[in-house]
Enzyme design. Structure first.
Site, PDB file in Angstrom:
ATOM      1  CE  LYS A   1      24.320  -5.577 -12.259  1.00  0.00           C
ATOM      2  NZ  LYS A   1      24.514  -4.728 -13.440  1.00  0.00           N
TER       3      LYS A   1
ATOM      4  NE  ARG B   1      -0.955  -2.210   3.387  1.00  0.00           N
ATOM      5  CZ  ARG B   1      -1.645  -3.319   3.324  1.00  0.00           C
ATOM      6  NH1 ARG B   1      -2.930  -3.277   3.272  1.00  0.00           N
ATOM      7  NH2 ARG B   1      -1.034  -4.475   3.347  1.00  0.00           N
ATOM      8  CB  THR B   2       3.839   2.437   1.807  1.00  0.00           C
ATOM      9  OG1 THR B   2       3.266   2.005   3.043  1.00  0.00           O
ATOM     10  CG2 THR B   2       4.527   3.764   2.023  1.00  0.00           C
TER      11      THR B   2
ATOM     12  NE  ARG C   1       8.094   0.786   3.387  1.00  0.00           N
ATOM     13  CZ  ARG C   1       6.922   0.267   3.772  1.00  0.00           C
ATOM     14  NH1 ARG C   1       6.666  -0.999   3.550  1.00  0.00           N
ATOM     15  NH2 ARG C   1       6.019   1.008   4.358  1.00  0.00           N
TER      16      ARG C   1
ATOM     17  CG  HIS D   1       5.670   4.140   7.949  1.00  0.00           C
ATOM     18  ND1 HIS D   1       5.540   4.951   6.841  1.00  0.00           N
ATOM     19  CD2 HIS D   1       5.050   2.974   7.627  1.00  0.00           C
ATOM     20  CE1 HIS D   1       4.882   4.285   5.899  1.00  0.00           C
ATOM     21  NE2 HIS D   1       4.577   3.101   6.349  1.00  0.00           N
TER      22      HIS D   1
HETATM   23  C1  NCD Z   1       3.731  -1.088   8.004  1.00  0.00           C
HETATM   24  C2  NCD Z   1       5.193  -0.947   7.670  1.00  0.00           C
HETATM   25  O1  NCD Z   1       5.649  -1.383   6.628  1.00  0.00           O
HETATM   26  O2  NCD Z   1       5.865  -0.372   8.506  1.00  0.00           O
HETATM   27  N1  NCD Z   1       2.884  -1.197   6.933  1.00  0.00           N
HETATM   28  C3  NCD Z   1       2.559  -0.100   6.159  1.00  0.00           C
HETATM   29  O3  NCD Z   1       3.380   0.708   5.814  1.00  0.00           O
HETATM   30  N2  NCD Z   1       1.269   0.029   5.827  1.00  0.00           N
HETATM   31  C4  NCD Z   1       3.478  -2.063   9.069  1.00  0.00           C
HETATM   32  C5  NCD Z   1       3.844  -3.502   8.864  1.00  0.00           C
HETATM   33  O4  NCD Z   1       4.609  -3.865   7.998  1.00  0.00           O
HETATM   34  O5  NCD Z   1       3.363  -4.306   9.680  1.00  0.00           O
END
Ligand code: NCD
Length: 341
Positions: A102, A74-75, A124, A152
């Site tokens: 690599k 989703r992110t 990320r 986050h």
């Molecule tokens: C979270 C994450 O990746 O930190 N999910 C998200 O971004 N919607 C939480 C998770 O991975 O449990």
């Protein structure tokens, strides 16, 4: 809706002083009025996203790179849709096929991204602090889409936006004074950390609940009340936010078994009855149904706001991309932003 018409106008400084940061690396370091400003900015995009034609050309001509070194559904999608709805050219770096595999260092990757004149980079990464390392090497705004166990920030902002919308009929959308329970793997969760920072900053009363092995020591210093007894934590809660067990960050055994965990810390219908009768159920996803949350709770109409969180995520990320690229778009002092829309 312009900044001047947003619900909290007057609570933050005018123009670029409303958000005087180059990037969004975390909620730590943001003043409460800066958080409110981003929430208010997102409102216009909530409206646009509900229209059949969801396109604004605010970021036309700009290039946004999404560099996700860790899995995401989703992110990543949310940032991609957000950039595209604002008219930007959005490029997703395919990390699995990239030179990172690599052996290229993170700094070399950052310098490569920088040489391509991106206007914003969304990152990320599995290591806490990796996003800041990249942000220090590039010229454009960097947005943290989750770094290790650290922060986050857009998740916390979208959660606050979700709560604000849900409580608006009850109290006008005020987060201050609400009791929010965050339950689950607090120790490994960047979502918990960013949410604690965001919600306490907005004046909510935050309770965190986890088995002893998944509760960080000294968590009280973050102005939260720790609980090991989930039933006690739920008493009178306005919001119940459930977290996944982050097995990928666990070395060794942290819980006896998923069954045992559900018994003590799973959100069941019976347990939910301990919270306020209109308490919101939230989860950032991905969910492990039947472990931290039962399916009949996750899908509870009128109470579960889990899909609403996803909806608010797009609007929130549109707001962050828009605000952070204003300077790059020549809106020094954001005079154009205030007069021109
Ligand atoms: C979270 C994450 O990746 O930190 N999910 C998200 O971004 N919607 C939480 C998770 O991975 O449990």
């Amino acid at each position: 809706m312009t900044s001047a018409e947003t619900p909290h106008a007057g609570r933050y400084p005018a123009g670029s002083a409303a958000f005087p940061h180059r990037g969004l690396l975390g909620i730590a370091g943001l003043a409460p009025h800066e958080i409110l400003f981003l929430l208010d900015e997102a409102e216009q995009w909530v409206g646009l996203n509900r229209q059949p034609k969801k396109r604004a050309d605010r970021l036309a001509g700009l290039t946004i790179i999404n560099a996700f070194f860790e899995n995401s559904t989703r992110t990543l999608l949310s940032f991609e849709i957000a950039g595209k709805r604002l008219g930007a050219d959005v490029v997703n770096m395919a990390v699995a096929q990239s030179s990172v595999k690599k052996g290229e260092t993170l700094i070399d990757t950052a310098m490569t991204l920088n040489a391509m004149h991106a206007d914003a980079i969304v990152i990320r990464h599995g290591s806490s602090g990796a996003v800041r390392l990249i942000a220090d090497k590039v010229d454009c705004p960097v947005l943290n889409a989750g770094d290790g166990q650290h922060e986050h920030p857009t998740q916390a902002l979208l959660d606050a936006l979700t709560i604000r919308h849900a409580v608006r009929p009850r109290n006008g959308g005020e987060i201050g004074g609400l009791t929010v329970v965050i339950c689950g793997d607090i120790l490994h969760s960047r979502v918990a950390r960013s949410n604690i920072l965001c919600l306490t900053s907005l004046g909510a009363d935050v309770r965190v609940c986890a088995p002893p092995a998944l509760m960080p020591t000294g968590i009280e210093r973050m102005n939260v009340t720790p609980f090991h007894d989930f039933d006690a934590a739920l008493e009178g809660a306005d919001v119940v936010m459930m977290l996944r067990l982050q097995q990928e960050r666990m070395q060794g055994q942290f819980i006896p078994s998923p069954r045992e965990y559900r018994h003590l810390y799973g959100l069941t219908l019976d347990r939910l009855a301990k919270a306020r009768p209109d308490a919101l159920v939230m989860h950032p996803g991905p969910m492990n149904r039947g472990v931290e949350i039962d399916s009949n709770v996750a899908d509870l109409i009128g109470r579960s706001h889990i899909t609403r969180q996803v909806e608010m995520g797009v609007a929130m990320r549109m707001a962050c991309l828009d605000v952070l690229t204003r300077t790059a778009r020549g809106m020094e002092g954001w005079v154009m932003a205030e007069n021109g829309r």
